[in-house]
Design a protein around this motif. Structure first.
Motif, PDB file in Angstrom:
ATOM      1  N   PHE A   1      -5.110 -23.597  35.754  1.00 20.01           N
ATOM      2  CA  PHE A   1      -3.828 -23.718  35.415  1.00 20.01           C
ATOM      3  C   PHE A   1      -2.817 -22.281  36.106  1.00 20.01           C
ATOM      4  CE2 PHE A   1      -5.641 -20.772  32.476  1.00 20.01           C
ATOM      5  CZ  PHE A   1      -4.842 -19.628  32.405  1.00 20.01           C
ATOM      6  N   ALA A   2      -1.685 -22.707  36.674  1.00 16.53           N
ATOM      7  CA  ALA A   2      -0.954 -21.684  37.187  1.00 16.53           C
ATOM      8  C   ALA A   2      -0.075 -20.880  36.254  1.00 16.53           C
ATOM      9  CB  ALA A   2       0.253 -22.541  38.155  1.00 16.53           C
ATOM     10  N   ALA A   3      -0.041 -19.700  36.427  1.00 12.89           N
ATOM     11  CA  ALA A   3       0.631 -18.782  35.330  1.00 12.89           C
ATOM     12  C   ALA A   3       1.187 -17.660  36.259  1.00 12.89           C
ATOM     13  CB  ALA A   3      -0.307 -18.312  34.505  1.00 12.89           C
ATOM     14  N   LYS A   4       2.244 -17.045  35.911  1.00 10.83           N
ATOM     15  CA  LYS A   4       2.526 -15.640  36.492  1.00 10.83           C
ATOM     16  C   LYS A   4       1.630 -14.535  36.437  1.00 10.83           C
ATOM     17  CE  LYS A   4       7.561 -16.165  36.758  1.00 10.83           C
ATOM     18  NZ  LYS A   4       7.604 -17.716  36.372  1.00 10.83           N
ATOM     19  N   ASN A   5       1.398 -13.513  37.232  1.00 11.09           N
ATOM     20  CA  ASN A   5       0.612 -12.519  36.753  1.00 11.09           C
ATOM     21  C   ASN A   5       1.121 -11.552  35.944  1.00 11.09           C
ATOM     22  OD1 ASN A   5       2.434 -11.647  38.971  1.00 11.09           O
ATOM     23  ND2 ASN A   5       0.909 -10.190  39.681  1.00 11.09           N
ATOM     24  N   LEU A   6       1.845 -11.975  34.966  1.00 14.15           N
ATOM     25  CA  LEU A   6       2.461 -10.772  34.090  1.00 14.15           C
ATOM     26  C   LEU A   6       1.977 -10.978  32.645  1.00 14.15           C
ATOM     27  CD1 LEU A   6       6.045 -11.337  35.218  1.00 14.15           C
ATOM     28  CD2 LEU A   6       4.535  -9.705  36.167  1.00 14.15           C
ATOM     29  N   ASP A   7       1.515  -9.784  32.121  1.00 15.94           N
ATOM     30  CA  ASP A   7       1.395  -9.732  30.524  1.00 15.94           C
ATOM     31  C   ASP A   7       2.552  -8.771  30.151  1.00 15.94           C
ATOM     32  OD1 ASP A   7      -1.070 -10.969  30.589  1.00 15.94           O
ATOM     33  OD2 ASP A   7      -2.204  -9.117  30.442  1.00 15.94           O
ATOM     34  N   VAL A   8       3.443  -9.583  29.482  1.00 11.72           N
ATOM     35  CA  VAL A   8       4.518  -9.080  28.805  1.00 11.72           C
ATOM     36  C   VAL A   8       4.294  -8.813  27.138  1.00 11.72           C
ATOM     37  CG1 VAL A   8       7.014  -9.590  28.432  1.00 11.72           C
ATOM     38  CG2 VAL A   8       5.670 -10.400  30.274  1.00 11.72           C
ATOM     39  N   LEU A   9       4.576  -7.344  26.889  1.00 17.09           N
ATOM     40  CA  LEU A   9       4.218  -7.128  25.305  1.00 17.09           C
ATOM     41  C   LEU A   9       5.645  -6.946  24.908  1.00 17.09           C
ATOM     42  CD1 LEU A   9       2.407  -6.264  23.049  1.00 17.09           C
ATOM     43  CD2 LEU A   9       1.994  -4.103  24.156  1.00 17.09           C
ATOM     44  N   PHE A  10       5.938  -7.380  23.686  1.00 16.52           N
ATOM     45  CA  PHE A  10       7.057  -7.130  23.029  1.00 16.52           C
ATOM     46  C   PHE A  10       6.349  -6.129  21.727  1.00 16.52           C
ATOM     47  CE2 PHE A  10       8.445 -11.202  24.570  1.00 16.52           C
ATOM     48  CZ  PHE A  10       9.818 -11.066  25.117  1.00 16.52           C
ATOM     49  N   VAL A  11       7.256  -4.865  21.658  1.00 17.94           N
ATOM     50  CA  VAL A  11       6.909  -4.239  20.424  1.00 17.94           C
ATOM     51  C   VAL A  11       8.409  -4.033  19.758  1.00 17.94           C
ATOM     52  CG1 VAL A  11       6.217  -1.735  19.497  1.00 17.94           C
ATOM     53  CG2 VAL A  11       5.334  -2.810  21.835  1.00 17.94           C
ATOM     54  N   ILE A  12       8.372  -4.548  18.551  1.00 16.67           N
ATOM     55  CA  ILE A  12       9.724  -4.700  17.848  1.00 16.67           C
ATOM     56  C   ILE A  12       9.700  -4.107  16.517  1.00 16.67           C
ATOM     57  CG2 ILE A  12      11.119  -6.405  16.715  1.00 16.67           C
ATOM     58  CD1 ILE A  12      10.304  -8.545  18.624  1.00 16.67           C
ATOM     59  N   ASP A  13      10.567  -2.957  16.239  1.00 17.12           N
ATOM     60  CA  ASP A  13      10.941  -2.482  15.233  1.00 17.12           C
ATOM     61  C   ASP A  13      11.585  -3.303  14.180  1.00 17.12           C
ATOM     62  OD1 ASP A  13      11.923  -0.868  13.026  1.00 17.12           O
ATOM     63  OD2 ASP A  13      12.862   0.374  14.379  1.00 17.12           O
ATOM     64  N   SER A  14      10.700  -3.782  13.036  1.00 15.59           N
ATOM     65  CA  SER A  14      11.313  -4.597  11.930  1.00 15.59           C
ATOM     66  C   SER A  14      11.486  -3.922  10.804  1.00 15.59           C
ATOM     67  CB  SER A  14      10.047  -5.722  11.814  1.00 15.59           C
ATOM     68  OG  SER A  14       9.075  -5.199  11.299  1.00 15.59           O
ATOM     69  N   THR A  15      11.845  -2.700  10.899  1.00 16.15           N
ATOM     70  CA  THR A  15      12.157  -1.878   9.759  1.00 16.15           C
ATOM     71  C   THR A  15      13.395  -2.427   9.131  1.00 16.15           C
ATOM     72  OG1 THR A  15      13.135  -0.283  10.949  1.00 16.15           O
ATOM     73  CG2 THR A  15      10.895   0.037  10.261  1.00 16.15           C
ATOM     74  N   ILE A  16      13.897  -1.850   7.741  1.00 10.87           N
ATOM     75  CA  ILE A  16      15.066  -2.257   7.106  1.00 10.87           C
ATOM     76  C   ILE A  16      16.489  -2.194   8.262  1.00 10.87           C
ATOM     77  CG2 ILE A  16      16.799  -2.174   5.464  1.00 10.87           C
ATOM     78  CD1 ILE A  16      14.473  -1.599   3.533  1.00 10.87           C
ATOM     79  N   SER A  17      16.317  -1.084   8.785  1.00  8.06           N
ATOM     80  CA  SER A  17      17.463  -0.655   9.709  1.00  8.06           C
ATOM     81  C   SER A  17      18.072  -1.634  10.725  1.00  8.06           C
ATOM     82  CB  SER A  17      17.594   0.625  10.351  1.00  8.06           C
ATOM     83  OG  SER A  17      16.298   0.731  11.056  1.00  8.06           O
ATOM     84  N   MET A  18      16.775  -2.360  11.326  1.00 11.16           N
ATOM     85  CA  MET A  18      17.027  -3.554  12.193  1.00 11.16           C
ATOM     86  C   MET A  18      17.939  -4.704  11.684  1.00 11.16           C
ATOM     87  SD  MET A  18      16.116  -2.410  15.073  1.00 11.16           S
ATOM     88  CE  MET A  18      16.053  -3.710  15.969  1.00 11.16           C
ATOM     89  N   TRP A  19      18.261  -4.748  10.388  1.00 10.90           N
ATOM     90  CA  TRP A  19      19.186  -5.463   9.928  1.00 10.90           C
ATOM     91  C   TRP A  19      20.456  -4.952   9.655  1.00 10.90           C
ATOM     92  CZ3 TRP A  19      14.143  -6.709   9.877  1.00 10.90           C
ATOM     93  CH2 TRP A  19      13.762  -7.955   9.900  1.00 10.90           C
ATOM     94  N   ALA A  20      20.974  -3.812   9.979  1.00 11.30           N
ATOM     95  CA  ALA A  20      22.241  -3.105   9.881  1.00 11.30           C
ATOM     96  C   ALA A  20      23.106  -3.917  10.642  1.00 11.30           C
ATOM     97  CB  ALA A  20      22.134  -1.823  10.597  1.00 11.30           C
ATOM     98  N   LEU A  21      24.317  -4.135   9.949  1.00  9.17           N
ATOM     99  CA  LEU A  21      25.477  -5.177  10.487  1.00  9.17           C
ATOM    100  C   LEU A  21      26.464  -4.229  11.467  1.00  9.17           C
ATOM    101  CD1 LEU A  21      26.095  -7.066   7.043  1.00  9.17           C
ATOM    102  CD2 LEU A  21      24.617  -7.672   8.952  1.00  9.17           C
ATOM    103  N   ASP A  22      25.858  -4.003  12.645  1.00 12.28           N
ATOM    104  CA  ASP A  22      26.852  -3.390  13.691  1.00 12.28           C
ATOM    105  C   ASP A  22      26.426  -3.668  15.039  1.00 12.28           C
ATOM    106  OD1 ASP A  22      24.318  -2.053  13.909  1.00 12.28           O
ATOM    107  OD2 ASP A  22      25.183   0.031  13.915  1.00 12.28           O
ATOM    108  N   TYR A  23      25.697  -5.224  15.194  1.00 15.80           N
ATOM    109  CA  TYR A  23      25.601  -5.505  16.661  1.00 15.80           C
ATOM    110  C   TYR A  23      26.581  -6.206  17.091  1.00 15.80           C
ATOM    111  CZ  TYR A  23      23.567  -8.729  20.134  1.00 15.80           C
ATOM    112  OH  TYR A  23      23.454  -9.175  21.241  1.00 15.80           O
ATOM    113  N   ASN A  24      27.182  -5.903  18.115  1.00 23.12           N
ATOM    114  CA  ASN A  24      28.273  -6.948  18.858  1.00 23.12           C
ATOM    115  C   ASN A  24      29.275  -7.216  17.713  1.00 23.12           C
ATOM    116  OD1 ASN A  24      29.425  -7.807  21.101  1.00 23.12           O
ATOM    117  ND2 ASN A  24      28.153  -9.813  20.982  1.00 23.12           N
ATOM    118  N   GLY A  25      29.634  -6.364  17.136  1.00 22.73           N
ATOM    119  CA  GLY A  25      30.528  -6.425  15.944  1.00 22.73           C
ATOM    120  C   GLY A  25      29.917  -6.391  14.740  1.00 22.73           C
ATOM    121  N   ARG A  26      29.867  -7.632  13.683  1.00 26.55           N
ATOM    122  CA  ARG A  26      29.111  -7.157  12.481  1.00 26.55           C
ATOM    123  C   ARG A  26      28.473  -8.029  12.088  1.00 26.55           C
ATOM    124  NH1 ARG A  26      34.672  -6.884   8.456  1.00 26.55           N
ATOM    125  NH2 ARG A  26      35.721  -5.001   9.380  1.00 26.55           N
TER     126      ARG A  26
END
Length: 320
Positions: free
Chosen positions: A67-92
């Motif tokens: 199979f053909a694939a890009k030679n990239l391993d992309v790792l997402f590290v996501i903060d999922s604490t309560i503060s990441m649901w604060a209502l101040d992204y791009n407005g409210r």
């Protein structure tokens, strides 16, 4: 080599014996030389045998595939604490809404890469080792839910340290691989046991990526079960604020850039283009479930030749 008969073998044998016996009977009754009769029987026997083999549908079995694939391993590290649901992204809007949009943007732009996902609140969670299943990664991010404040013991940006280390070392073992890391957080640390753990040891494993920041300096309130979270120390609704000093420090440790994406991902587009330009498409091999490859067409080609020969003989004998 295996067979995958198109009809039961017993029926094919009966048909083969019946047709061939009838053919021999007709040829023997013809008033021709014995040698011509034997020659005709031999030719028709070959035709019938080839037809019988085609009916058996011979196949080869393969368990490896490319199979053909890009030679990239992309790792997402996501903060999922309560503060990441604060209502101040791009407005409210909630910060996590921006995270989901940007993760999907990266997934689509770097499609064909391997993606891994680590999230952290009070503890770290490897939701996916490296995979090419983009939908699974997107679904896992969509399913992230606000942790209950009653069970939250404060956030620490070093919480996912060992899970990040394990996945980076896993990627490093692969040949001709580039490792991309996106560390996603608001940078807020509320754990009284603040860790002085540094991510600097990981810089040698990382080829590119970014620390993506969300939130504002004025901060935003957080909802839980349709009500704002209350801060008993201040007697007011709890407010979370972005800490860009912490985010820049992590970016420096990892050897990547820091981007504030709280107003949209325009700043991310340039970085993604650079990553795409530096990537390569490679052909990889893997083992999986059995796969059948048909080989009947070889016999079909021989059958076509024999039928052509038979047609020419009939024409030359003046029978057509």
């Amino acid at each position: 080599m295996r067979i995958q008969p198109i009809i039961p073998i017993g029926l094919m044998l009966l048909a083969f014996i019946g047709l061939f016996s009838f053919t021999v009977f007709i040829i023997v009754r013809n008033r021709t030389r014995v040698l011509d009769k034997l020659f005709s029987i031999g030719r028709l026997l070959i035709i019938y045998v080839l037809a019988f083999i085609i009916g058996l549908r011979p196949v080869t079995v393969e368990t490896s595939y490319e199979f053909a694939a890009k030679n990239l391993d992309v790792l997402f590290v996501i903060d999922s604490t309560i503060s990441m649901w604060a209502l101040d992204y791009n407005g409210r809007n909630s910060r996590m809404q921006g995270v989901r949009a940007d993760v999907n943007y990266i997934l689509n732009e770097l499609a064909g890469s391997n993606f891994g996902l680590v999230t952290f609140d009070d503890t770290s969670h490897v939701l996916s080792p490296f995979t090419q299943d983009l939908k699974y990664i997107a679904d896992m991010v969509d399913l992230l839910a606000t942790p209950e404040s009653y069970y939250a013991y404060g956030s620490d940006l070093a919480t996912p340290y060992y899970d990040i280390e394990a996945l980076l070392k896993s990627s490093d073992k692969k040949e001709n691989r580039k490792t991309i890391v996106f560390y996603i957080s608001d940078g807020e640390v509320t754990n009284e046991r603040k860790s002085d753990t540094s991510y600097a040891d990981f810089a040698g494993y990382i080829d590119s990526g970014a620390v993506l920041g969300y939130g504002t300096e004025s901060g935003g309130r957080m909802k839980e079960n349709y009500r704002y979270i209350y801060d008993y120390e201040t007697g007011q609704d709890a407010v979370s604020k972005i800490d860009e000093e912490n985010l820049r420090s992590i970016a420096e440790d990892l050897g990547v850039t820091y981007l504030n994406l709280n107003d949209g991902n325009a700043a991310l587009a340039g970085l993604i283009e650079i990553i795409k330009e530096q990537s390569q498409t490679v052909v990889e091999r893997a083992d999986g479930a059995e796969r059948y490859v048909d080989t009947y067409y070889y016999y079909a080609a021989l059958l076509a030749v024999m039928l052509l020969i038979e047609t020419v003989i009939f024409i030359r004998k003046g029978r057509l």
